[in-house]
Design an enzyme around this catalytic site. Structure first.
Site, PDB file in Angstrom:
ATOM      1  CE  LYS A   5      -4.219  -1.745   2.148  1.00 51.64           C
ATOM      2  NZ  LYS A   5      -4.032  -3.217   2.276  1.00 51.64           N
ATOM      3  CB  SER A   6       3.837   2.171   1.159  1.00 49.00           C
ATOM      4  OG  SER A   6       4.871   1.278   0.780  1.00 49.00           O
TER       5      SER A   6
END
Ligand code: GLU
Length: 311
Positions: A239-240
């Site tokens: 998610k980064s």
């Protein structure tokens, strides 16, 4: 190996592990950690290591991602010892399991909508739906007091009140797609896996998978959940921004970084040579007791690291 998935359970060796990525994008460093960790544990045990494509959720998938993931694994020398099964081709098997559970009264059709379940945090304990859907979901009934524990190979004892924390488990979604929980349980048994090694983000799915195994009369494999790689802000890598793909054309720095993240000393790997030599040395030098007993591991992705840090 030519064993078809349905007969694979009969011919299972003492140790058969697997890596089961969803083709939602290219493999990143967090995926490599689970992949390499599961491969090392299988090799250490003298066992087999298989790859399965978990392409169950077309809305989340990216065209070509499964083939790209398999190409990346090949570049990293991590090649399945058994047939590469695609879950998108296994619908008949999931249907058969669902039919059994429906016939036993363990599963039921559910017309509740997401918004109707919002009041209970999305957890289903009884149907509260006011309308009838043309295509209802199917759920597994989880009775009050269903507390399931298991001994994780790395994280130790883990116990969950599945009724309170998960509720009735979705087996087939209202959009018609198979739910991960059903497919993973059916396939892990059909493929004869003795050991499931995966990221700690799935630790709290394991009790509901064990519950489902029991409902279907299937064996429970051993489980080991590796730490989840998080970035400096504590976010899951996928998610980064740090989730850039690992580099197929230059696997060695990522393999070395994954080896170190798995708690193994950098100096046990040869300083030079190709992927096969590194994998041979890694399989011989791997010590499972060195694996970090953590749920989360803050780690910079290799492309963010100066070369010297990557070894
Ligand atoms: N397909 C899942 C994922 O990519 C892993 C499932 C599993 O290992 O049980 O997160």
């Amino acid at each position: 190996m030519s064993a078809a998935p349905d007969s694979a359970a009969d011919s299972a060796p003492v140790y058969r592990g697997r890596f089961a990525p969803s083709p939602t994008g290219p493999l990143h460093f967090g995926s490599l950690l689970a992949c390499f960790g599961s491969w090392l544990l299988a090799r250490h045990a003298g066992g087999e290591w298989w790859v399965r494509v978990e392409d169950l959720d077309p809305p989340r998938e990216i065209a070509g991602a499964a083939d790209r993931q398999l190409a990346t694994l090949a570049a990293f020398g991590l090649v399945s010892d058994g047939p590469v099964v695609r879950q998108s081709e296994r619908g008949d098997h999931y249907q058969a399991a669902l039919d059994t559970l429906l016939a036993d009264g363990r599963a039921f059709h559910c017309h509740c909508s997401r918004s109707e379940l919002a009041a209970t945090g999305g957890i289903h304990h009884q149907c509260v739906g006011s309308g009838k859907r043309a295509h209802p979901a199917v759920r597994l009934r989880v009775e009050p007091g269903t507390v399931i524990g298991f001994e994780d190979g790395l994280q130790g004892r883990f116990e969950q009140d599945v009724h309170a924390e998960a509720g009735d488990v979705v087996l087939r979604r209202a959009d018609g797609y198979w739910a991960y929980q059903l497919a993973v349980v059916v396939d892990d048994a059909a493929q004869g896996f003795s050991d499931i090694v995966r990221g700690a983000d799935l630790l709290d799915s394991t009790p509901r998978q064990i519950h489902l195994q029991r409902a279907l009369g299937l064996p429970t494999p051993r489980y080991l959940h590796l730490p989840l790689i998080v970035d400096g802000d504590g976010h899951k890598l996928s998610k980064s921004m740090a989730a850039l793909p690992i580099d197929d054309t230059d696997p060695l720095p990522s393999l070395r970084a994954a080896w170190v993240a798995l708690g193994q000393p950098a100096n046990r790997l040869p300083p030079a040579g190709g992927v096969p030599a590194l994998l041979r040395a890694a399989a011989a030098a791997f010590v499972p007791e060195r694996l970090p007993r953590q749920m989360r591991l803050p780690f910079a992705a290799p492309h963010n690291m100066p070369a010297a840090d990557a070894v």
